[in-house]
Design an enzyme around this catalytic site. Structure first.
Site, mmCIF file in Angstrom:
data_model
loop_
_atom_site.group_PDB
_atom_site.id
_atom_site.type_symbol
_atom_site.label_atom_id
_atom_site.label_comp_id
_atom_site.label_asym_id
_atom_site.label_seq_id
_atom_site.Cartn_x
_atom_site.Cartn_y
_atom_site.Cartn_z
ATOM 1 N N ASP A 58 -21.617 -54.647 27.387
ATOM 2 C CA ASP A 58 -23.085 -53.879 27.268
ATOM 3 C C ASP A 58 -24.419 -54.663 27.285
ATOM 4 O O ASP A 58 -25.309 -54.299 27.369
ATOM 5 C CB ASP A 58 -22.858 -53.369 25.623
ATOM 6 N N ASP A 65 -17.887 -46.834 31.490
ATOM 7 C CA ASP A 65 -19.187 -47.352 31.182
ATOM 8 C C ASP A 65 -19.890 -48.257 31.952
ATOM 9 O O ASP A 65 -20.995 -48.489 32.214
ATOM 10 C CB ASP A 65 -19.418 -47.456 29.823
ATOM 11 N N GLY A 93 -3.954 -45.471 32.111
ATOM 12 C CA GLY A 93 -5.362 -45.033 31.651
ATOM 13 C C GLY A 93 -5.349 -44.478 30.178
ATOM 14 O O GLY A 93 -4.339 -43.837 29.834
ATOM 15 N N ARG A 123 -19.557 -37.786 28.878
ATOM 16 C CA ARG A 123 -20.561 -39.066 29.171
ATOM 17 C C ARG A 123 -19.681 -40.004 30.120
ATOM 18 O O ARG A 123 -20.444 -40.503 30.935
ATOM 19 C CB ARG A 123 -21.069 -39.634 27.815
ATOM 20 N N TRP A 131 -21.367 -41.687 33.501
ATOM 21 C CA TRP A 131 -21.410 -43.082 33.901
ATOM 22 C C TRP A 131 -20.993 -43.357 35.369
ATOM 23 O O TRP A 131 -21.326 -44.212 36.107
ATOM 24 C CB TRP A 131 -20.879 -43.757 32.816
HETATM 25 N N1 GLY Z 1 -19.517 -46.466 24.962
HETATM 26 C C1 GLY Z 1 -20.790 -46.085 25.526
HETATM 27 C C2 GLY Z 1 -20.909 -44.570 25.287
HETATM 28 O O1 GLY Z 1 -20.798 -44.207 24.323
HETATM 29 O O2 GLY Z 1 -21.118 -43.910 26.211
#
Ligand code: GLY
Length: 399
Positions: free
Chosen positions: A119, A179, A237, A251, A255
């Site tokens: 991050d 991400d 996975g 989300r 990404w």
């Molecule tokens: N882990 C980052 C998000 O919540 O997209």
């Protein structure tokens, strides 16, 4: 008589020019500009409720008006300074710029601490990266180069990818999450702008491994890929923030769309471009009728499941980046229009927070399985919303 005629012609020409200039001034604002104006005004109001530069907005719990704050080590700390930089970019407002500088400066220690996780890319690129892009401040560049070197310490050459969450190595000795694709941009940038050229190879290899193992044959993505850290073998996975291992966490998919478009932009590798397209098409094909994804496309509670406005905002940015790198005009138009549609829907009363609270957007979902940040404003939704609006504003003014 002749002199009189010349005077008349000069007078008429001058009047015509003046009225043309006035016409230009009076051009009505576009919807994008109006939302950016409103958003910038809201940022100024929100700033009044923030007391300390090292406490940064993260989410607004239901029923509250102001941001819940976190420290600089939180993975979301870079988004608020980034939102302010976009606000400054649109408005040129000095008070927003000063706030952007101060909040950015607060995040700096992250670049020089040992890397807690991937991050650091979000934390530093969204804050210092935007600050550097807009001001050219050389001290920002130094921080970004240091952050890239710090991020690279998480690279495992046996796996060929970055260890995204070192804190979870007891469960998954090597884990790489989707991400993490977003944070390769910092490495690519640093390889071009600094001395450490290995950063390019690290970023390319990481994207390659992600494409090979984390992008699934059904065109969705796993959230987390588990690898043997000693042999590099792919084990399994998993999901972490999604509904199930094989579901499509909204989300996460975005990404991937955005991350692979960036990876193509930096490497020119067609397989990265095709991966971004494949993920984008799958996302678009499975959207619900109102155009904003549920938090996970496979939650059995749909249509009574929460939405994720943040995924729509990231998708808009990812598709604008995809349109930006594509050469085929039809595809460019397709993804630009898809992005415009996301922004248009997010700009309606249903999603804009208006007077409800200090955020820009309502209805994002952070970590549904953990029961946290469900159907609330979250700072990264605002960040990618501002990015998408800014990209569209530039696109409109270039046409
Ligand atoms: N882990 C980052 C998000 O919540 O997209």
């Amino acid at each position: 008589m002749r002199i009189f005629k010349i005077i008349c012609v000069v007078f008429l020409t001058a009047t015509l020019f003046a009225s043309c200039a006035n016409e230009k001034k009076k051009t009505p604002k576009t919807d994008v500009e109006i939302v950016l104006d409103q958003s910038t005004t809201k940022l100024k109001k929100a700033l009044k409720h923030l007391k300390s530069y090292d406490s940064l907005p993260r989410n607004i719990p239901n029923g509250k008006k102001h941001w819940k704050l976190v420290g600089v080590k939180d993975w979301c700390s870079g988004f608020w300074p980034g939102v302010l930089w976009y606000g400054y970019e649109h408005s040129g407002n000095d008070s927003i710029k000063i706030a952007a500088e101060k909040f950015t400066e607060a995040v700096k220690p992250i670049a020089y601490s040992s890397a807690e996780d991937h991050d650091i890319g979000f934390q530093i690129y969204c804050s210092f990266g935007n600050g550097y892009r807009l001001t050219g401040n050389e001290s920002y560049k130094e921080v970004m180069l240091a952050a890239a070197d710090t991020l690279a310490t998480l690279y495992n050459p046996i796996v060929g990818a970055i260890q995204s969450w070192p804190s979870k190595t007891e469960i998954y000795p090597h884990n790489t999450i989707i991400d993490n694709m977003m944070n390769l941009e910092l490495l690519f940038w640093a390889a071009k702008n600094g001395e450490n050229k290995d950063l390019y190879n690290i970023a390319e290899s990481h994207a390659n491994i992600t494409m090979k193992y984390i992008v699934r044959p059904d065109s969705a993505v796993y959230h987390l890929g588990e690898f043997n850290d000693k042999t590099g073998e792919f084990i399994k996975g998993h999901t972490h923030q999604g509904y199930a291992d094989e579901s499509m966490w909204a989300r996460g998919q975005t990404w991937g769309i955005y991350g692979f478009a960036l990876a193509y932009r930096e490497t020119g590798r067609d397989d990265f471009l095709n991966t971004s397209i494949k993920l984008a098409d799958h996302f678009l094909n499975r959207l619900p009728e109102d155009g904003i994804p549920y938090w996970d496309f496979d939650d059995p509670k749909i249509p009574n499941a929460p939405k994720d406005a943040s995924a729509a905002a990231v998708a808009a940015c990812g598709m604008l980046e995809l349109a930006n790198v594509l050469k085929d005009e039809k595809l460019k138009t397709k993804y630009t229009n898809a992005a415009k549609k996301f922004v248009k829907i997010l700009s309606t009363e249903k999603y804009l927070s208006g007077k409800t609270n200090d955020a820009l957007l309502l209805h994002s979902t952070g970590h549904h399985p953990k029961g946290t940040e469900i159907d609330v404003p979250i700072i990264y939704a605002d960040y990618y919303f501002m990015e998408a609006l800014t990209r569209l504003e530039k696109l409109e003014s270039s046409q």
